[in-house]
Design a protein around this motif. Structure first.
Motif, PDB file in Angstrom:
ATOM      1  N   ARG A  52       0.839  -1.215   0.000  1.00  0.00           N
ATOM      2  CA  ARG A  52       0.000   0.000   0.000  1.00  0.00           C
ATOM      3  C   ARG A  52       0.864   1.253   0.000  1.00  0.00           C
ATOM      4  O   ARG A  52       0.533   2.243  -0.651  1.00  0.00           O
ATOM      5  N   MET A  53       2.009   1.202   0.699  1.00  0.00           N
ATOM      6  CA  MET A  53       2.928   2.358   0.666  1.00  0.00           C
ATOM      7  C   MET A  53       3.402   2.615  -0.772  1.00  0.00           C
ATOM      8  O   MET A  53       3.456   3.757  -1.231  1.00  0.00           O
ATOM      9  N   ALA A  54       3.762   1.533  -1.471  1.00  0.00           N
ATOM     10  CA  ALA A  54       4.270   1.682  -2.840  1.00  0.00           C
ATOM     11  C   ALA A  54       3.179   2.196  -3.773  1.00  0.00           C
ATOM     12  O   ALA A  54       3.420   3.058  -4.630  1.00  0.00           O
ATOM     13  N   THR A  55       1.950   1.669  -3.610  1.00  0.00           N
ATOM     14  CA  THR A  55       0.839   2.091  -4.468  1.00  0.00           C
ATOM     15  C   THR A  55       0.537   3.575  -4.258  1.00  0.00           C
ATOM     16  O   THR A  55       0.260   4.310  -5.209  1.00  0.00           O
ATOM     17  N   GLU A  56       0.614   4.005  -3.001  1.00  0.00           N
ATOM     18  CA  GLU A  56       0.362   5.407  -2.680  1.00  0.00           C
ATOM     19  C   GLU A  56       1.439   6.301  -3.328  1.00  0.00           C
ATOM     20  O   GLU A  56       1.129   7.341  -3.903  1.00  0.00           O
ATOM     21  N   LEU A  57       2.690   5.852  -3.265  1.00  0.00           N
ATOM     22  CA  LEU A  57       3.789   6.607  -3.878  1.00  0.00           C
ATOM     23  C   LEU A  57       3.568   6.701  -5.389  1.00  0.00           C
ATOM     24  O   LEU A  57       3.754   7.759  -6.002  1.00  0.00           O
ATOM     25  N   LEU A  58       3.148   5.587  -5.987  1.00  0.00           N
ATOM     26  CA  LEU A  58       2.899   5.551  -7.429  1.00  0.00           C
ATOM     27  C   LEU A  58       1.737   6.477  -7.792  1.00  0.00           C
ATOM     28  O   LEU A  58       1.805   7.222  -8.779  1.00  0.00           O
ATOM     29  N   ARG A  59       0.669   6.451  -6.976  1.00  0.00           N
ATOM     30  CA  ARG A  59      -0.495   7.299  -7.249  1.00  0.00           C
ATOM     31  C   ARG A  59      -0.072   8.772  -7.236  1.00  0.00           C
ATOM     32  O   ARG A  59      -0.445   9.552  -8.106  1.00  0.00           O
ATOM     33  N   ARG A  60       0.762   9.133  -6.251  1.00  0.00           N
ATOM     34  CA  ARG A  60       1.213  10.526  -6.160  1.00  0.00           C
ATOM     35  C   ARG A  60       2.118  10.880  -7.332  1.00  0.00           C
ATOM     36  O   ARG A  60       2.060  11.999  -7.857  1.00  0.00           O
ATOM     37  N   ALA A  61       2.965   9.926  -7.760  1.00  0.00           N
ATOM     38  CA  ALA A  61       3.829  10.190  -8.924  1.00  0.00           C
ATOM     39  C   ALA A  61       2.973  10.412 -10.163  1.00  0.00           C
ATOM     40  O   ALA A  61       3.252  11.314 -10.973  1.00  0.00           O
ATOM     41  N   LEU A  62       1.903   9.626 -10.315  1.00  0.00           N
ATOM     42  CA  LEU A  62       1.027   9.791 -11.484  1.00  0.00           C
ATOM     43  C   LEU A  62       0.264  11.108 -11.421  1.00  0.00           C
ATOM     44  O   LEU A  62       0.040  11.759 -12.451  1.00  0.00           O
ATOM     45  N   ASP A  63      -0.121  11.533 -10.218  1.00  0.00           N
ATOM     46  CA  ASP A  63      -0.728  12.864 -10.047  1.00  0.00           C
ATOM     47  C   ASP A  63       0.246  13.945 -10.498  1.00  0.00           C
ATOM     48  O   ASP A  63      -0.143  14.902 -11.174  1.00  0.00           O
ATOM     49  N   ALA A  64       1.512  13.785 -10.107  1.00  0.00           N
ATOM     50  CA  ALA A  64       2.532  14.764 -10.501  1.00  0.00           C
ATOM     51  C   ALA A  64       2.677  14.781 -12.025  1.00  0.00           C
ATOM     52  O   ALA A  64       2.806  15.851 -12.629  1.00  0.00           O
ATOM     53  N   VAL A  65       2.620  13.599 -12.655  1.00  0.00           N
ATOM     54  CA  VAL A  65       2.669  13.531 -14.123  1.00  0.00           C
ATOM     55  C   VAL A  65       1.480  14.281 -14.712  1.00  0.00           C
ATOM     56  O   VAL A  65       1.626  15.114 -15.613  1.00  0.00           O
TER      57      VAL A  65
END
Lengths: 235, 235
Positions: free
Chosen positions: B133-146
């Motif tokens: 879940r930590m990794a998924t959250e990091l990925l979600r935030r990276a995609l938001d930044a994209v």
């Protein structure tokens, strides 16, 4: 300035770029070879040397990427040159990750040397040395294919990568057996699991380099393409 | 055709490309979420679904790469647009590898379901669900930044990735303890070692996506740059 003059200057820019990529490839290959030497000889000084060189590989990726954006922006390359430049951009990413895998192995060697390693694991380390040589050979051939822009050699590298994957699976089975037979080896064995994984990844990146050679030479994007389609595709 | 018309068409090509990248990002994120669901529920059908979708992510990488070479060749982009296009090319490579990691987890779930798993490993699986879940959250935030081309959010993602790395180190220690206490869990534990590694890599790719956002937005190549330099660099 005449067109000829411009074109010669552009050619020499492309040659320069190509030499830099080959230089970076040579460095990445040396990193892998040295990390494997450090592993099989449990030689901390060689491991330290690999870690000192890691930043050099990283810096080359950034520099080459910068050079090639400059070339694309200034030269408005033709479709064929653009393909080459895009292949370069992806290839140096793989070279950088090969350097990462070598550094990963070097850090594991440092930990193994620090904590001491059971003679029970000696055969496993030699095992790893063997698959390491397979991976280095695959990488060397992939870099040859890059140097000669040789799509046929690229296909041959892609064909041979599964051998390394099979070797990895065998190693995992042997490591699990060792751990079950002697649970005191578990901590060090887990480190060797990650070494085996790093070696398998070097093979995967060699395969990815080969795919970029095929793309640059033939214009076919063969990532995720079955091998039979690559070989029989007319070009 | 007027320049304005040409420019509008070009803008809509860039918008189209951006939407495709976000679509691919959404798909890769869903793959990770589903593979983690399959793991924590030992649900073979969800794992099978992840494996069926893998080719879709792979195909999107090839398609988007093709679109962007076409755009570069036809439009002779400005330096800023070129930066964006190069960032797209690198970003979709990371999204494809995120899909690979999800598929890796799904294949492990299949093997674990097939061979049965000791209740002794239940806490470890939940542990993995947590770091997942930590990794998924990091990925979600990276995609938001994209999506928002938000360099500040990119820096924040890069800042938070080490938390996930620390979580991975803790998991490794707990797994080794479990294996030593109960050597019958060794085979399954090795599978969970690779799950933990796949999750750590998802975090690494999220960080790499964030680096590409910063490059596209600011023109700074921050790969291999210490975090302090990123935050204080004027832009």
């Amino acid at each position: 300035m005449s067109d000829k003059h411009l074109s010669t200057e552009y050619d020499s820019e492309l040659d320069g770029l190509r030499n830099r990529v080959l230089e970076m490839g040579g460095l990445a290959e040396a990193q892998v070879t040295q990390s494997l030497y450090a592993l099989t000889h449990l030689h901390a000084e060689t491991a330290a040397q690999v870690l000192r060189q890691e930043q050099r590989v990283n810096a080359m990726e950034v520099e080459i990427d910068h050079e090639l954006s400059t070339i694309i922006a200034r030269r408005q390359p033709t479709a064929r040159d653009l393909r080459l430049l895009i292949a370069v951009s992806k290839s140096i990413g793989h070279l950088e990750r090969i350097g990462d895998e070598a550094a990963r192995i070097a850090r594991i060697v440092n930990r193994l040397v620090g904590s001491g390693i059971s003679s029970r694991l000696r055969p496993t380390i030699l095992d790893t040395g063997h698959s390491g040589r397979m991976a280095t050979e695959l990488l060397r051939r992939a870099l040859d294919a890059v140097a000669r822009l040789d799509a046929d050699e690229g296909v041959a590298v892609i064909r041979d990568d599964p051998e390394l994957d099979a070797e990895f699976d065998g190693q995992m089975r042997r490591l699990v057996t060792t751990m079950i037979e002697d649970p005191r080896t578990i901590s060090a064995s887990i480190e060797l699991v990650f070494v085996a994984k790093a070696i398998e990844r070097v093979g995967d990146h060699a395969k990815a380099l080969a795919e970029q050679v095929i793309y640059a030479a033939r214009g076919d994007d063969v990532r995720h393409t079955p091998l039979d389609d690559m070989v029989t595709r007319p070009h």
